[in-house]
Design an enzyme around this catalytic site. Structure first.
Site, short mmCIF file in Angstrom:
data_model
loop_
_atom_site.label_atom_id
_atom_site.label_comp_id
_atom_site.label_asym_id
_atom_site.label_seq_id
_atom_site.Cartn_x
_atom_site.Cartn_y
_atom_site.Cartn_z
N GLY A 126 7.53 -2.40 -2.58
CA GLY A 126 7.16 -1.00 -2.58
C GLY A 126 7.96 -0.20 -3.59
O GLY A 126 7.55 -0.03 -4.74
N HIS B 195 8.37 -4.92 7.44
CA HIS B 195 9.35 -4.11 6.71
C HIS B 195 10.65 -4.16 7.51
O HIS B 195 10.65 -3.88 8.71
CB HIS B 195 8.84 -2.66 6.60
CG HIS B 195 9.74 -1.77 5.81
ND1 HIS B 195 9.46 -1.35 4.54
CD2 HIS B 195 10.95 -1.21 6.12
CE1 HIS B 195 10.42 -0.58 4.10
NE2 HIS B 195 11.34 -0.49 5.04
N PRO C 298 0.86 -1.19 0.00
CA PRO C 298 0.00 0.00 0.00
C PRO C 298 0.89 1.24 0.00
O PRO C 298 1.74 1.40 0.88
CB PRO C 298 -0.80 -0.14 1.31
CG PRO C 298 0.01 -1.05 2.17
CD PRO C 298 0.77 -1.94 1.25
N LEU C 299 0.71 2.11 -0.98
CA LEU C 299 1.61 3.25 -1.18
C LEU C 299 0.80 4.53 -1.26
O LEU C 299 -0.03 4.70 -2.15
CB LEU C 299 2.41 3.06 -2.48
CG LEU C 299 3.26 1.79 -2.57
CD1 LEU C 299 3.60 1.47 -4.02
CD2 LEU C 299 4.51 1.94 -1.73
N THR C 300 1.04 5.43 -0.32
CA THR C 300 0.30 6.69 -0.30
C THR C 300 0.64 7.52 -1.53
O THR C 300 1.79 7.62 -1.93
CB THR C 300 0.64 7.48 0.97
OG1 THR C 300 0.33 6.67 2.11
CG2 THR C 300 -0.16 8.77 1.05
N LYS D 139 0.67 -4.72 9.13
CA LYS D 139 1.97 -4.39 8.53
C LYS D 139 2.78 -3.67 9.58
O LYS D 139 2.32 -2.67 10.16
CB LYS D 139 1.79 -3.51 7.30
CG LYS D 139 3.09 -3.12 6.59
CD LYS D 139 2.80 -2.32 5.32
CE LYS D 139 4.09 -1.98 4.57
NZ LYS D 139 4.90 -0.97 5.26
N CYS E 37 3.68 2.90 9.56
CA CYS E 37 3.90 4.23 8.97
C CYS E 37 4.86 5.04 9.84
O CYS E 37 4.61 5.24 11.03
CB CYS E 37 2.57 4.96 8.81
SG CYS E 37 2.74 6.59 8.04
#
Length: 672
Positions: free
Chosen positions: A536, A471, A305-307, A441, A401
């Site tokens: 990502g 991550h 998921p990438l903002t 995540k 995040c």
């Protein structure tokens, strides 16, 4: 000519290197940061995640001064505050109903209804090139005088929703029936019916948004859990403007049939048990682990998921290239609960997305439990009935995040240091989601040198987590060091040892960080035991990495093939954001965002050694043809020129400023 190479520089062959200085390497931390790099963060925050120091005693005048300074700093907060993308509109606006061929019944409508007058002032149509038009020498897209204009949305759906406002209007009109009259809109009903099941889904009704805004959307499962939690903690149940309570007089909206049909057909391997009727009738009864949908994700790849850049057109492009699991951009639970139209637009799904989830961020059990139940009621599990009926296959809780704006609120990676609250959040969300699996995540920890994720692994089975992604960096590290795959293996071993129920499938665990080639992907899978890897930056720089992974090869993709993928992205963007003036320039903006990563790809045919490394700095080099050289340009003006090949000339005043500091150009330069 002999050129020396410095440490960390990509091994480009000597015959392609140029004896000039290249711009600094892009700073991915700067793209994520929320505080300006040249100014301190607002008072009370700390980029490194350390708690603020104890405040010294100050006088009243000093407090007022500090308050003014803090207010000003808050206004200026954000590394990318200077980026502005104003919507470019036409001079003469036409009524939407009239533009779509309907009749406007409003006597006080302030828009024009005269179609010929509107068309006389409307900007010229845009020629959208076909694949056969792409060449490797200037002008790179062949446009002849005999070229006909076609609308990519009309070709995809058999109709264009923007009617006369479409910037590709010539592709779906017929000559006027009488002289001086308006041309007639064309519609291909047979094609429209054929393509009906291939349109985007997960649209939210205005009635649902209204209920959310007025706090009348019922969430009985979450309310029951919040009450239990308040009794357990001997505290009043949480309720605030951010956590709207459901009204007992409202009936819950239907969740739809519990279908097990997936986007590409039935996937029985993802299912483990049916919901028991007694649990459906008793909302305050927690779902047992054996009743939750268990995920079978072994051997699958995962687009992170990438903002901003992880929008639906980009996910659609990656899915055509082999991405198997996709997830929405991060959505805020509070914004979902207050009925933000912009936030709900993030949950849309394209049918090509085989396994699709929605990522949510928040910091309170009550907020997230209610948001989870709203998602369950409005979207449901999986594509309900197949086709374009929508649905979600999982919900992902963001516990990784790193940006200050999220971290300071106690959300994102801050949850890693609040284990008890995280457990309450996960159990509450699971209650609200029903059969929909909940995944998380995480990062390896918050502070550099203090990995803590392995402690969470022992508790995930008890919390009924459906899958976990790690991550390989701490929050403090951001991208400054390589991902720690040795620690990811430790987490895999800890998770595997903690699951004691042999009758249930194991919890899938994914790793992530620095993977940029098929060789790196499969090597990390084999050495760590992860079920797959989340991609990502690797996917942003080279979206075709999913093809490489699935086919276990390194693809020396040609410049023409790369420009064709850019053309596809523009086509998908027009389908998603629209073909009117606003939609064209929204597509242009996000296409330039994508190019701000893709230019960093160094063709493997130019490298002395393989595979390429994601953090290697590119020296100044020329490509094997002029198009390859253009695609390697770090100048944002060239990205805008590439967008003009497919979206027509930029309107006056339109500019693009990239996120990465090292790529920034002044507003005057951005248009070229």
């Amino acid at each position: 000519m002999s050129l020396t190479r410095s440490n960390g520089e990509a091994p480009v062959k000597a015959e392609y290197r140029l004896p000039i200085e290249r711009a600094p390497a892009p700073d991915d931390d700067a793209a994520e940061a929320s505080c300006p790099s040249n100014a301190p963060c607002p008072e009370g925050s700390n980029v490194d995640g350390e708690p603020p120091q104890k405040k010294p005693r100050v006088s009243g005048a000093q407090r007022k001064k500090q308050a003014r300074e803090a207010h000003q700093a808050k206004k200026e907060r954000g590394a990318n505050k200077g980026r502005r993308f104003a919507k470019v509109r036409e001079d003469g606006e036409i009524c939407w109903k009239v533009a779509c061929g309907e009749t406007c019944g409003g006597s006080d409508c302030r828009f024009t209804h005269n179609i010929p007058d509107y068309l006389a002032t409307k900007p010229d149509d845009i020629f959208f090139p076909l694949t056969s038009s792409i060449v490797t020498e200037p002008p790179f897209v062949n446009v002849t005088d005999t070229a006909t204009i076609s609308c990519p949305v009309f070709l995809e759906r058999g109709k264009c929703d923007h009617g006369y406002k479409c910037r590709f209007l010539s592709g779906h009109i017929s000559p006027p029936l009488e002289e001086g009259g308006a041309p007639a809109l064309v519609r291909d009903d047979a094609l429209s019916k054929e393509k009906e099941g291939l349109r985007e889904a997960n649209f939210i009704t205005n009635d649902t948004l209204k209920k959310l805004r007025t706090k009348k959307f019922p969430t009985p499962l979450a309310d029951a859990y919040i009450q239990e939690l308040s009794v357990k903690n001997n505290a009043p149940a949480e309720a605030s403007a951010e956590e709207p309570p459901a009204t007992s007089t409202e009936q819950a909206e239907p969740t739809g049939p519990e279908s097990t049909v997936h986007a590409n057909g039935p996937m029985p391997e993802m299912l483990s048990a049916e919901i028991h009727q007694e649990d459906v009738d008793a909302p305050d009864v927690a779902m047992r682990p054996s009743e939750k949908k268990r995920l079978r994700w072994e051997g699958l790849n995962y687009l992170a998921p990438l903002t901003t850049v992880g929008n639906l057109p980009f996910r659609r492009l990656c899915s055509t290239l082999g991405a198997q699991i996709t997830c929405s951009e991060m959505s805020l639970a509070t914004s979902l609960l207050t009925g933000s139209k912009e936030e709900w637009s993030l949950v849309r799904r394209h049918p090509i997305e085989r396994i699709y989830g929605v990522q949510v961020a928040g910091n309170k059990p009550a907020t997230l439990a209610r948001a989870a139940e709203v998602l369950q009621q409005t979207l449901g599990y999986g594509p309900r009935g197949g086709g374009n009926s929508g649905g979600i296959d999982f919900v992902d809780l963001n516990c990784g995040c790193p940006i200050d704006l999220v971290f300071r609120t106690g959300a994102g990676s801050a949850l890693l240091d609040a284990t008890n609250k995280l457990g309450n959040i996960i159990m509450g969300m699971n209650r609200g989601l029903g059969e929909i699996p909940l995944t998380i995540k995480v990062r390896t920890g918050v502070k550099e040198g203090k990995n803590t994720a392995h402690k969470l692994m022992e508790r995930l089975d008890g919390w009924n987590v459906g899958a976990v992604t790690i991550h390989g960096r701490t929050r403090q590290q951001r991208y400054t060091k390589l991902a720690d795959w040795g620690y990811i293996k430790q987490c895999v071993d800890t998770l595997r040892a903690s699951v004691t129920d042999d009758d249930l499938p194991p919890i899938p665990i994914f790793g992530g960080g620095d993977v940029y080639s098929s060789e790196q992907y499969w090597s990390n899978v084999e050495q760590t035991g992860v079920d797959g890897i989340m991609l990502g930056r690797g996917a942003l720089i080279k979206p075709w990495i999913f093809t490489e992974i699935n086919e276990r090869r390194e693809w020396d993709i040609s410049s023409r093939e790369r420009l064709e993928l850019i053309r596809k992205y523009a086509e998908f963007g027009l389908s998603h954001w629209g073909t009117d003036t606003v939609g064209v320039n929204t597509t242009r903006r996000y296409l330039c965002e994508a190019l701000s990563f893709q230019y960093r790809y160094i063709p493997i045919g130019l490298l002395e050694t393989l595979p390429g490394q994601i953090n290697d700095r590119a020296p100044a080099y020329r490509g094997r043809d002029e198009l390859e050289t253009l695609l390697a340009s770090p100048d944002s003006r060239d990205w805008v020129k590439i967008s003009e090949m497919f979206l027509g000339p930029c309107p006056d005043g339109w500019t693009f400023t990239p996120k990465h500091k090292s790529n920034s150009y002044s507003s005057e330069e951005a248009n070229g």
